[in-house]
Design a protein around this motif. Sequence first.
Motif, mmCIF file in Angstrom:
data_model
loop_
_atom_site.group_PDB
_atom_site.id
_atom_site.type_symbol
_atom_site.label_atom_id
_atom_site.label_comp_id
_atom_site.label_asym_id
_atom_site.label_seq_id
_atom_site.Cartn_x
_atom_site.Cartn_y
_atom_site.Cartn_z
ATOM 1 N N ARG A 181 16.745 -9.983 -7.558
ATOM 2 C CA ARG A 181 15.859 -10.821 -8.372
ATOM 3 C C ARG A 181 15.651 -12.179 -7.725
ATOM 4 O O ARG A 181 14.551 -12.708 -7.698
ATOM 5 C CB ARG A 181 16.471 -11.039 -9.749
ATOM 6 C CG ARG A 181 16.285 -9.872 -10.671
ATOM 7 C CD ARG A 181 16.949 -10.182 -11.989
ATOM 8 N NE ARG A 181 16.606 -9.203 -12.988
ATOM 9 C CZ ARG A 181 17.403 -8.894 -14.006
ATOM 10 N NH1 ARG A 181 18.578 -9.484 -14.116
ATOM 11 N NH2 ARG A 181 17.033 -8.013 -14.887
ATOM 12 N N VAL B 257 7.648 -16.706 -14.744
ATOM 13 C CA VAL B 257 9.069 -16.408 -14.608
ATOM 14 C C VAL B 257 9.836 -17.025 -15.771
ATOM 15 O O VAL B 257 9.594 -18.177 -16.147
ATOM 16 C CB VAL B 257 9.604 -16.990 -13.270
ATOM 17 C CG1 VAL B 257 11.116 -16.932 -13.223
ATOM 18 C CG2 VAL B 257 9.001 -16.245 -12.089
ATOM 19 N N ALA C 158 16.819 -14.378 -13.679
ATOM 20 C CA ALA C 158 15.405 -14.599 -13.997
ATOM 21 C C ALA C 158 14.614 -13.300 -13.934
ATOM 22 O O ALA C 158 15.013 -12.341 -13.284
ATOM 23 C CB ALA C 158 14.822 -15.597 -13.007
ATOM 24 N N ARG C 159 13.505 -13.277 -14.624
ATOM 25 C CA ARG C 159 12.624 -12.123 -14.543
ATOM 26 C C ARG C 159 11.190 -12.552 -14.820
ATOM 27 O O ARG C 159 10.940 -13.628 -15.346
ATOM 28 C CB ARG C 159 13.032 -11.026 -15.517
ATOM 29 C CG ARG C 159 12.896 -11.401 -16.995
ATOM 30 C CD ARG C 159 12.889 -10.145 -17.847
ATOM 31 N NE ARG C 159 11.748 -9.318 -17.498
ATOM 32 C CZ ARG C 159 11.708 -7.998 -17.641
ATOM 33 N NH1 ARG C 159 12.736 -7.370 -18.118
ATOM 34 N NH2 ARG C 159 10.628 -7.336 -17.323
#
Lengths: 438, 352
Positions: free
Chosen positions: A50, A122, A148-149
């Motif tokens: 990620r 994000v 985070a994504r």
Amino acid sequence: MEHYEKGEKLGQGQFGVVIKARHIETGQIVAIKKIHLGNAKEGINMTALREIKLLREIDNPFIVRLLDVFPHKRNLSLVYEYMDSDLECLIRDRATIISPADVKSYMQMVLQSLLACKQHWVLHRDIKPSNFLISMQGGMKLTDFGLARMFGSPESGRYTHQVFTRWYRPPELLFGSTCYGPACDMWAAGCIFAELLLRRAWFPGDTDLDQLGKIFQALGTPSQDSWPGCACLPQYVEFQTTTAPPLRNTFRQASEDALALLALMVALDPGRRISVEDALAHPYFRADPKPTLPEQLPKPPVRAHNPLNQSFKGGSVLQAAPAVHSEDAGPAGDLNGKALHLEPASAAVNGDGVPNQKRLKIENGDYSSIASLSEGEELHEKIRPGNLSGDLQKQVSADELKALQEIGFEAGSTRHIISHGDQRLKKRKLNFDEHDHG
Amino acid sequence: MNFETSSHSKRWLFTPEELASVREERHQRVAQALAKVQGEAQAQQPEAPQSNGQPAKKGKKLRPPSLADEAVLLKYYKGRVQEMCRAFGFPAKVQAAAITFLARFYLRHSPLEHDVKNIMLACLYLAGKVEEAYIGAEEMCKRLQQQEETLLNLEPQVLQGLGFDLITYSPHSALAGFFMDLRAMKEAQHDSSSAALQDITEQQIGDAKKAARAAADALMLTDAPLLFPPGQLALAAMRSGFNKVKANFTGVLAEIARKAGAASAAQAPREDICGTLKAAISSIDAFGAEGSQAVSAEEARKVDRRVKACQGLIAKATVDKPVKQQQTQVQSELNGASTTEPPSKRLKLDDI
């Protein structure tokens, strides 16, 4: 590795060591995070992946730069720009005086980092003082994107609520919400604001329940008025009703406009929490005293044994968020995506950060940003009356297309969808469940 | 993420000439390395049988597969990715990411260096992780009856081959966006007299959408994603879908161009945008036709046999001689000077 001259070890973490190094050709000082590949059953660690995935795309003065990645022996080495200290060290350092103007400057930079995240779609999900690195020149950058994504795509499924270090975890996540947006990072930024004023953590909870207790003690318990639908969240717990004492009791020295902004940042209801754009435009930042210029900020204490970032102590995040890797699995479905539109949608459609002009510049082919939003159309097909509880049905089917195309969402509809999102998800049996390791 | 600032836009879109030269350069490098290995093998054992057991005729050389052959093989495996994604119930973005990874990887590497099937599996696994539609390596391999280890060992190399650029943009997402817009446009026109879109029925739109998705799938099998931005691919797929249901696309395109013109900072005239788009769509259409023609397993196998023979020869050359030295030499010739991999790991992978 031959391009770097190794320096001291900065820290030891769960996935490997962090060392200081110097790029031989340019002389640039860097921090190298070595991630051991070992015999991990699932290959390269999700956290590392990620971080690489997101930082390769983001080039922003308020986000730490990932300079290089290379495999070395049985390691994957991530090379970052080196920063001397972090905000946690600064806050904890009794010898440093942080003036109200300094606080304003730090908060402006914190919010700029958040804005950069939002503009790149994000969610950071681990906002806390130790993740804001500070250089001797006074610059501040956000680091550690391991939790985070991306958000905003209806395909992306359920999000885990097991993120953030507990002290900075927003109440909707403590109540188990799996449909949330950039407001979660804003909550944590509010906690940092308070911490800069108090010089200690505002809500140092020992357990998740204690965390909620501390929050409600300071801000009052949520009611149907202050946070409609919160009782519908999966892990909602009712607390004995208390009303919020004035913030002034806790923050005696702070200015009026500082407290006004703080209150907006830590609104219990994520739908009413201030957006990062509005926060940056808040009168607090324009009022006197003006924010200190970065180069005039207090020099941060250099970390003695502190690693590049806190999570590499092998500590807090991971304990706080045990289930991170197995979550976020299968696209739990379209309905969920619908719910996710809330904040993302307003961002996409009215272009706070993703302006219309960009969105429609076809010659450059950037349809992806609307696309992620517009896949809502498919949702539309599936979300038919009958599938949904009354409230939501109205919200979703009636105004859907228009709402998505218009500038922003009504706060009201946002709240409804958020609060019902989890329930709907639970009810739905999706063909993706078998891949869903969450 | 915004497409304009993305690694996809900055580093992974090529002109046809760039694409050809990248491939030609890579192909030459591998062919030379192979020729050298062959020359050495023949000099050593002039009368000995070749690795396939047949007597070596003097002067007969193992010809490495041409770029066109390689393209056939790659297209076949891209098709397999789509099949597997359907079987696993993965969303389109995973499919598109996996195929994009595969295509990008083989810009830098040759099928002679890394077996396409294994790389394909590693790409699919990685795409699942990156797109947060995760399936465990164990489960995936169990269902595909493959070795977990092969896949996991390849992961770092795949990442490196991709230059660690992992966020990709798919035509499928853009397509969903255009159909969303279309519906909104139709609604907006509902009361007005300019009813260009009113002739299109809901039924037609639904069918067109299905056909357009299939067209996007076909485009993914070709070079088009390396040449055109995803938005243009999506428009081409959309037009293809409209043609399929015999609906007029001109009005729709004009509307999209109008919206783009209104929003664009440059205020480019609508005709220009329309013209640019039409030109792009026409060039993409040729790829669409190519993509819709499936590669048969037989064709793929033919190329694969040649690839395997070359791989065998290389492996043999590295095994026959003092291991450490030779191997590094051959491998570094194959990979250019850039490799930082430990030799032992490489050999294991190339031996397959």
